[in-house]
Design a protein around this motif. Structure first.
Motif, mmCIF file in Angstrom:
data_model
loop_
_atom_site.group_PDB
_atom_site.id
_atom_site.type_symbol
_atom_site.label_atom_id
_atom_site.label_comp_id
_atom_site.label_asym_id
_atom_site.label_seq_id
_atom_site.Cartn_x
_atom_site.Cartn_y
_atom_site.Cartn_z
ATOM 1 N N THR A 174 2.070 0.720 -4.267
ATOM 2 C CA THR A 174 3.454 -0.262 -3.697
ATOM 3 C C THR A 174 3.100 -0.375 -2.915
ATOM 4 O O THR A 174 3.383 0.201 -1.789
ATOM 5 C CB THR A 174 4.611 0.871 -4.148
ATOM 6 N N LEU A 175 4.628 -1.853 -2.609
ATOM 7 C CA LEU A 175 4.695 -2.583 -1.359
ATOM 8 C C LEU A 175 6.065 -2.802 -1.193
ATOM 9 O O LEU A 175 6.950 -3.551 -2.068
ATOM 10 C CB LEU A 175 3.810 -3.795 -0.991
ATOM 11 N N ASN A 176 6.528 -1.961 -0.596
ATOM 12 C CA ASN A 176 8.346 -2.165 -1.278
ATOM 13 C C ASN A 176 8.193 -1.699 -1.798
ATOM 14 O O ASN A 176 9.793 -3.293 -2.289
ATOM 15 C CB ASN A 176 8.426 -3.792 -0.014
ATOM 16 N N GLU A 177 8.208 -1.405 -2.219
ATOM 17 C CA GLU A 177 8.680 -0.542 -3.635
ATOM 18 C C GLU A 177 8.227 -1.213 -5.203
ATOM 19 O O GLU A 177 8.854 -1.166 -6.367
ATOM 20 C CB GLU A 177 10.141 0.174 -4.040
ATOM 21 N N VAL A 178 7.885 -2.091 -4.651
ATOM 22 C CA VAL A 178 7.305 -2.906 -5.634
ATOM 23 C C VAL A 178 5.856 -3.016 -5.996
ATOM 24 O O VAL A 178 4.998 -3.086 -5.275
ATOM 25 C CB VAL A 178 7.217 -4.900 -5.588
ATOM 26 N N ASN A 179 5.972 -1.944 -7.644
ATOM 27 C CA ASN A 179 4.546 -1.576 -8.205
ATOM 28 C C ASN A 179 3.577 -2.643 -8.699
ATOM 29 O O ASN A 179 3.659 -3.921 -9.025
ATOM 30 C CB ASN A 179 5.035 -0.711 -9.086
ATOM 31 N N LEU A 180 2.067 -2.428 -7.754
ATOM 32 C CA LEU A 180 1.170 -3.942 -8.047
ATOM 33 C C LEU A 180 0.851 -4.100 -9.348
ATOM 34 O O LEU A 180 0.812 -5.016 -10.071
ATOM 35 C CB LEU A 180 0.522 -3.230 -7.431
ATOM 36 N N THR A 181 0.733 -2.909 -10.369
ATOM 37 C CA THR A 181 0.208 -2.422 -11.318
ATOM 38 C C THR A 181 2.000 -3.725 -12.801
ATOM 39 O O THR A 181 1.509 -4.379 -13.695
ATOM 40 C CB THR A 181 -0.300 -1.893 -12.027
ATOM 41 N N ALA A 182 2.477 -2.415 -12.136
ATOM 42 C CA ALA A 182 4.244 -3.634 -12.885
ATOM 43 C C ALA A 182 4.924 -5.527 -12.827
ATOM 44 O O ALA A 182 4.959 -4.746 -13.249
ATOM 45 C CB ALA A 182 5.531 -2.341 -12.972
ATOM 46 N N GLN A 183 3.975 -5.312 -11.306
ATOM 47 C CA GLN A 183 4.677 -6.798 -11.165
ATOM 48 C C GLN A 183 3.744 -7.774 -9.701
ATOM 49 O O GLN A 183 3.685 -7.494 -8.544
ATOM 50 C CB GLN A 183 6.165 -6.164 -10.018
ATOM 51 N N THR B 33 2.530 -10.503 -9.642
ATOM 52 C CA THR B 33 3.139 -11.655 -8.606
ATOM 53 C C THR B 33 4.318 -11.628 -7.554
ATOM 54 O O THR B 33 3.767 -11.488 -6.713
ATOM 55 C CB THR B 33 4.290 -12.566 -9.823
ATOM 56 N N ALA B 34 5.247 -10.561 -7.572
ATOM 57 C CA ALA B 34 5.837 -10.014 -6.738
ATOM 58 C C ALA B 34 5.365 -9.480 -5.521
ATOM 59 O O ALA B 34 5.620 -9.586 -4.357
ATOM 60 C CB ALA B 34 6.862 -9.204 -7.795
ATOM 61 N N PHE B 35 4.607 -8.511 -6.207
ATOM 62 C CA PHE B 35 3.226 -7.319 -5.002
ATOM 63 C C PHE B 35 2.472 -8.887 -4.159
ATOM 64 O O PHE B 35 2.431 -8.508 -3.202
ATOM 65 C CB PHE B 35 3.026 -6.990 -6.204
ATOM 66 N N LYS B 36 1.539 -9.572 -4.452
ATOM 67 C CA LYS B 36 0.631 -10.363 -4.191
ATOM 68 C C LYS B 36 2.109 -11.600 -3.268
ATOM 69 O O LYS B 36 1.222 -11.981 -2.786
ATOM 70 C CB LYS B 36 0.406 -11.647 -5.054
ATOM 71 N N ARG B 37 2.646 -11.853 -3.781
ATOM 72 C CA ARG B 37 4.060 -12.901 -2.652
ATOM 73 C C ARG B 37 3.992 -11.646 -1.559
ATOM 74 O O ARG B 37 4.355 -12.923 -0.638
ATOM 75 C CB ARG B 37 5.320 -13.059 -3.412
ATOM 76 N N LEU C 298 -5.716 -5.983 -3.772
ATOM 77 C CA LEU C 298 -5.310 -7.418 -4.041
ATOM 78 C C LEU C 298 -4.950 -7.842 -5.416
ATOM 79 O O LEU C 298 -4.373 -8.494 -6.221
ATOM 80 C CB LEU C 298 -6.351 -8.177 -3.775
ATOM 81 N N GLY C 299 -5.540 -6.628 -6.503
ATOM 82 C CA GLY C 299 -5.472 -6.598 -7.522
ATOM 83 C C GLY C 299 -6.464 -6.893 -9.069
ATOM 84 O O GLY C 299 -6.049 -7.597 -9.677
#
Length: 244
Positions: free
Chosen positions: A60-69, A71-75, A49-50
């Motif tokens: 990563t979720l759908n190639e979105v890295n939690l640390t780098a992105q 907000t996009a990850f948590k959406r 959950l960050g």
């Protein structure tokens, strides 16, 4: 589209609680995370959950890295906590409106879905109620409604059956099955395996901060030398002996 937890090591103040965790969930899959209290389940979820920063590894979720992105990850993630978290000054309706705003949902599309969920959990006539008027079970139902209203790629569900009546448990299991069939990803922690196995087929056994094995409940029984008719209380007894 996939959730990948790779070589995740983390915990608090530099002391690792979980060590080299590797998990993968694909669309249409649900994974149960099981283990004794203190095994690292809550720490794993907090990282996902960050809420905690990894000491090592990536999520990563759908190639979105939690640390780098973040907000996009948590959406892409909805969360049902073990203990409901509600704002005391907001009504049920306002909680749902906040969910719609947070996830960028169009109210014209989201409210019909919300009304169906509210009806399923017998909350449709309580939109103007404040959290103080809700029982523990009703507060948990609010969290369930908000999470499924969000319509995210990943559902993280932490001990969801606590305080729910049998009708609500059945509705929740039906929603999880529906989410899986529509291509969602589900990660659930629970000790109530009799209920969980109605919706989840594969489990990861977390013990002493590491993943000991991943498989079906039948495969887990075989791995730990349990008899086919052993209850899963026996599994926890075996895990407890390993820690002793």
């Amino acid at each position: 589209m996939v959730l990948k937890i790779e070589h995740l090591t983390g915990g608090y103040t530099g002391v690792p609680v979980i060590k080299d965790i590797n998990l993968e969930i694909k669309p249409g899959e649900a994974l149960g995370l099981i283990g004794l209290n203190g095994a690292g389940k809550s720490t794993t979820i907090k990282h996902l959950l960050g809420l905690l920063r990894p000491q090592k590894g990536t999520i990563t979720l759908n190639e979105v890295n939690l640390t780098a992105q973040p907000t996009a990850f948590k959406r892409q993630v909805a969360y049902i906590p073990e203990m409901p978290v509600l704002y005391p000054e907001l009504t049920l309706k306002e909680h749902l409106q906040l969910t719609m705003m947070s996830y960028g949902l169009k109210e014209t599309e989201a409210w019909p879905r919300a009304q169906k969920l509210l009806t399923d959990f017998r909350l449709a006539d309580k939109l103007d109620w404040l959290p103080i008027h809700f029982s523990k079970g009703m507060q948990q139902k609010v969290m369930i409604v908000a999470a499924f209203l969000a319509d995210t790629a990943l559902l993280v569900i932490d001990e969801p059956f606590t305080g729910l009546d049998p009708l609500a448990v059945a509705k929740l299991l039906a929603l999880i099955k529906q989410a899986i069939s529509s291509g969602k990803m589900v990660l659930m922690t629970t000790h109530v395996l009799a209920d969980a196995q109605q919706a989840i087929s594969n489990y990861a056994v977390l013990n002493n901060g590491t993943i000991e094995m991943i498989g079906s409940l039948t495969e887990i029984r075989q791995h730990y030398g349990l008899k086919p008719d052993d209850s899963f209380d026996r599994l926890y007894q075996v895990l407890n002996q390993e820690q002793a």
